[in-house]
Design a protein around this motif. Structure first.
Motif, PDB file in Angstrom:
ATOM      1  N   HIS A 130       0.858  -1.194   0.000  1.00  0.00           N
ATOM      2  CA  HIS A 130       0.000   0.000   0.000  1.00  0.00           C
ATOM      3  C   HIS A 130       0.888   1.236   0.000  1.00  0.00           C
ATOM      4  N   SER A 182      -3.009  -1.479  -3.164  1.00  0.00           N
ATOM      5  CA  SER A 182      -3.828  -0.279  -2.988  1.00  0.00           C
ATOM      6  C   SER A 182      -2.961   0.964  -3.108  1.00  0.00           C
ATOM      7  N   ASP A 211      -3.333   5.293  -2.494  1.00  0.00           N
ATOM      8  CA  ASP A 211      -4.115   6.391  -1.928  1.00  0.00           C
ATOM      9  C   ASP A 211      -3.530   7.712  -2.401  1.00  0.00           C
ATOM     10  N   LEU A 230      -5.223  -2.882  -9.109  1.00  0.00           N
ATOM     11  CA  LEU A 230      -5.354  -2.440  -7.724  1.00  0.00           C
ATOM     12  C   LEU A 230      -6.698  -2.848  -7.143  1.00  0.00           C
ATOM     13  N   ARG A 231      -6.676  -3.308  -5.906  1.00  0.00           N
ATOM     14  CA  ARG A 231      -7.926  -3.615  -5.211  1.00  0.00           C
ATOM     15  C   ARG A 231      -8.623  -2.335  -4.775  1.00  0.00           C
ATOM     16  N   ARG A 232      -7.803  -1.297  -4.533  1.00  0.00           N
ATOM     17  CA  ARG A 232      -8.372  -0.023  -4.073  1.00  0.00           C
ATOM     18  C   ARG A 232      -7.531   1.129  -4.592  1.00  0.00           C
TER      19      ARG A 232
END
Length: 193
Positions: A128, A155, A157, A181-183
């Motif tokens: 992440h 992930s 951000d 990407l999962r998120r």
């Protein structure tokens, strides 16, 4: 931190957070954290560190074999602190979140400064990545798409950044690079409704 380091629990401490305040309590830009350089040897089993501070401080030479999560919230991350982060030796790190902030509050980060992170240098387990609250988000888009690290991430951000509707075409063009990407968090950017 001094009290924590001399406590009997220091050798057992796995999670440490210096973030228990909101803007109603104190503005982030008014808060300094001091010198954390003793933390790395003083907390040998630490796995999670979260520091919220706008005025900053010093992380010192970051070397830690067990740390898995590092979150550094800032309204204006200074160049020397970013250098400490990008040159850190933390092979177990899985979650890295860096809030670079605004030049109006002392941020001195550039996309080039983030190069070691984007290449995944010394980050074999990173899954992440957060580059949050950043004026660099637009410039990071193509760098992230070409980054060797991106393929390993689950992930990403990029919230609280400066993406606008003008960047939508760029996102659509590069979307296949981010599809695994999962998120992907793009919340609180400047997109119109």
């Amino acid at each position: 931190l001094g009290a924590v380091l001399v406590s009997r629990q220091a050798k057992l401490l796995r999670k440490l957070e210096f973030n228990d305040y909101t803007y109603e309590d104190c503005e982030i830009s008014w808060t300094a954290y001091g010198d954390f350089s003793a933390l790395w040897k003083g907390l040998p089993v630490l796995e999670h560190l979260h520091v919220r501070s706008g005025e900053g401080g010093s992380m010192g030479k970051i070397e830690h074999a067990r740390l898995k999560t590092f979150i550094r919230e800032s309204g204006g991350l200074h160049g020397d602190e970013l250098e400490e982060i990008v040159t850190a030796k933390w092979p177990a790190l899985e979650h890295l979140e860096v809030w670079t902030g605004s030049g109006n509050y002392g941020a001195r980060a550039t996309v080039d400064d983030l190069g070691p992170i984007l290449r995944g240098d010394g980050l074999p387990n990173l899954r992440h990545l957060g580059i949050v609250n950043s004026e660099l988000s637009v410039d990071l888009l193509s760098e992230l798409a070409a980054s060797p690290l991106l393929k390993r991430l689950k992930s990403l951000d990029l919230s609280k950044g400066v993406f606008t509707d003008a960047e939508v075409d760029g996102w659509l063009r590069l979307a296949p690079k981010f599809r695994h990407l999962r998120r992907l968090d793009l919340s609180e950017n400047l997109f119109e409704e």
